[in-house]
Write a protein that holds these residues in place. Structure first.
Motif, short mmCIF file in Angstrom:
data_model
loop_
_atom_site.label_atom_id
_atom_site.label_comp_id
_atom_site.label_asym_id
_atom_site.label_seq_id
_atom_site.Cartn_x
_atom_site.Cartn_y
_atom_site.Cartn_z
N ARG A 22 0.80 -1.22 -0.02
CA ARG A 22 0.01 -0.06 0.06
C ARG A 22 0.87 1.30 -0.05
NH1 ARG A 22 -5.21 -0.95 0.44
NH2 ARG A 22 -5.84 -2.86 1.16
N CYS A 23 0.50 2.24 -0.90
CA CYS A 23 1.24 3.32 -1.01
C CYS A 23 1.04 4.31 0.29
CB CYS A 23 0.84 4.16 -2.37
SG CYS A 23 1.14 3.35 -3.82
N GLY A 24 1.79 5.05 0.59
CA GLY A 24 1.74 5.52 1.81
C GLY A 24 1.83 4.96 3.24
N GLU A 25 1.90 3.79 3.22
CA GLU A 25 2.00 3.08 4.37
C GLU A 25 3.38 2.39 4.36
OE1 GLU A 25 -1.38 0.33 4.46
OE2 GLU A 25 -2.77 1.88 4.68
N ASP A 26 3.65 1.77 3.18
CA ASP A 26 4.98 1.19 3.11
C ASP A 26 6.08 1.95 2.39
OD1 ASP A 26 4.15 -1.48 4.27
OD2 ASP A 26 3.03 -1.72 2.15
N PHE A 27 5.65 2.80 1.60
CA PHE A 27 6.43 3.63 0.97
C PHE A 27 5.91 5.13 0.25
CE2 PHE A 27 5.62 0.01 -1.54
CZ PHE A 27 4.83 0.45 -2.38
N THR A 28 6.38 6.00 -0.23
CA THR A 28 5.61 6.79 -1.20
C THR A 28 5.91 6.58 -2.60
OG1 THR A 28 5.79 8.53 0.75
CG2 THR A 28 5.55 9.32 -1.63
N ALA A 29 5.11 6.43 -3.57
CA ALA A 29 4.85 5.98 -4.68
C ALA A 29 4.68 7.27 -5.65
CB ALA A 29 4.24 5.18 -5.09
N VAL A 30 5.59 7.54 -6.53
CA VAL A 30 5.29 8.84 -7.63
C VAL A 30 5.27 8.17 -8.94
CG1 VAL A 30 6.32 10.85 -8.76
CG2 VAL A 30 6.53 10.41 -6.24
N ARG A 31 4.02 8.19 -9.43
CA ARG A 31 3.87 7.66 -10.80
C ARG A 31 4.14 8.39 -11.97
NH1 ARG A 31 -2.11 5.56 -12.40
NH2 ARG A 31 -2.32 7.81 -13.11
N VAL A 32 4.96 7.93 -12.80
CA VAL A 32 5.56 8.95 -13.90
C VAL A 32 5.31 8.00 -15.24
CG1 VAL A 32 7.73 9.96 -14.68
CG2 VAL A 32 7.62 9.46 -12.21
N PRO A 33 4.64 8.89 -16.34
CA PRO A 33 4.74 8.16 -17.83
C PRO A 33 5.86 7.73 -18.12
CG PRO A 33 3.54 10.48 -17.46
CD PRO A 33 4.34 10.39 -16.34
N ALA A 34 5.97 6.52 -18.80
CA ALA A 34 7.07 5.91 -19.25
C ALA A 34 8.12 6.87 -20.21
CB ALA A 34 7.02 4.77 -20.05
N ASP A 35 7.53 7.78 -20.77
CA ASP A 35 8.51 8.52 -21.70
C ASP A 35 9.17 9.70 -20.91
OD1 ASP A 35 6.06 9.79 -21.43
OD2 ASP A 35 5.82 10.82 -23.29
N LEU A 36 8.70 10.08 -19.75
CA LEU A 36 9.55 10.77 -18.95
C LEU A 36 10.25 10.17 -17.88
CD1 LEU A 36 6.53 13.39 -17.90
CD2 LEU A 36 7.92 13.39 -19.99
N ALA A 37 9.90 8.71 -17.61
CA ALA A 37 10.53 8.04 -16.47
C ALA A 37 11.91 7.74 -16.93
CB ALA A 37 9.88 6.97 -16.12
#
Length: 303
Positions: A30-45
């Protein structure tokens, strides 16, 4: 997760977090409980990952959805002004955590496995807003702009044959790897062509590259047998904003949150049978849902 589990060592490494395990299956965390997740489009990532280099912590990639997740230590202090299309995942949102040995494939896998470093939120924010995105530097976030200008000049300069081939596959929803296999080119060469398209059109996202290819008369959307699904005025507003044809103040108020907007895009892709955002734009153009990109009655692009 305890603070100790995320303590950075003197060598700058992130201790192996407890949400990883020796399981052979992909398990939810779960995001915000185990880690902080930032979702990024593949062409930017991809260029962001290159720019971060050895400072990068765990990163998940998914070639099917064309999205990556940078996993930051729980409790990270994040900036507010992320680039358009980047989303900090809400607390409690589950995402799949694959086995540590899963480092490839079309579905979720590790682009950077845990235990190799820590991604600084400030560094991630800096590279996503930095020189690796030349188009984004000259175009403010969509929320504060007038409708994007995507119409082509009267006599557009032709694209190169290589750009047309890559662009045509982009409109079908092909991934970078699939394009490379189809064209018998290295994946890096395909990405260079996509980056050149982005620089030429001032298109920071893959969806806007599709818009520019269609609006400029460079390509027509690939024909499909499926009839257009029923769409609502909110659906049409989301399509226009995704395509860069309207600012997000044209959205219904309840969709102006970046997260809710992206959720609606995901739902539209599924309903329309679109593989990617560019494929969704191409389908919408073919069906006449974005009539300023293509005229399905005549089979010709709009002037």
């Amino acid at each position: 997760m305890t603070a100790r589990a995320h303590t950075r060592s003197l060598l700058g490494r992130w201790d192996m977090p407890p949400w990883t395990s020796g399981s052979s299956e992909t398990l939810p965390a779960r995001c915000g409980e185990d880690f902080t997740a930032v979702r990024v489009p593949a062409d930017l990532a991809r260029p962001a990952l290159t720019a971060l280099g050895p400072r990068t912590g765990p990163v998940l990639a998914n070639r099917t959805t064309q999205t990556w997740h940078f996993l930051l230590p729980h409790g990270s202090i994040l900036p507010d002004d992320w680039p358009y299309g980047v989303r900090v995942m809400p607390k409690g949102r589950p995402i799949g955590i694959p086995p540590l040995t899963t480092t490839g494939g079309r579905d979720v896998h590790w682009a950077v496995p845990p235990g190799q470093g820590v991604t600084s939120p400030a560094d991630l924010h800096r590279v996503l807003n930095g020189p690796l995105l030349p188009a984004a530097q000259t175009e403010p976030p969509l929320a504060s702009t007038a409708p994007a200008r995507v119409a082509a000049p009267a006599k557009p300069r032709p694209l190169t044959p290589a750009q047309l081939k890559v662009g045509r596959l982009l409109l079908t929803g092909a991934s970078d790897t699939q394009m490379a296999e189809e064209l018998k080119l290295p994946v890096g060469t395909v990405r260079q062509q996509l980056n050149r398209l982005g620089r030429r059109f001032g298109a920071p996202t893959a969806a806007r590259k599709a818009t520019a290819l269609l609006a400029g008369g460079h390509l027509s959307p690939p024909p499909v047998q499926m009839l257009a699904p029923e769409v609502t005025p909110a659906d049409l507003a989301v399509l226009r904003v995704l395509a860069g044809l309207a600012a997000d103040d044209h959205l219904p108020a309840e969709l102006r949150s970046t997260g809710l907007f992206l959720d609606h895009v995901d739902e539209l892709r599924e309903r329309c049978g679109a593989r990617t955002d560019p494929h969704l734009i191409a389908l919408a153009a073919f069906w006449g849902l974005l009539p300023n990109l293509f005229n399905p009655a005549s089979g010709k692009e709009q002037p």
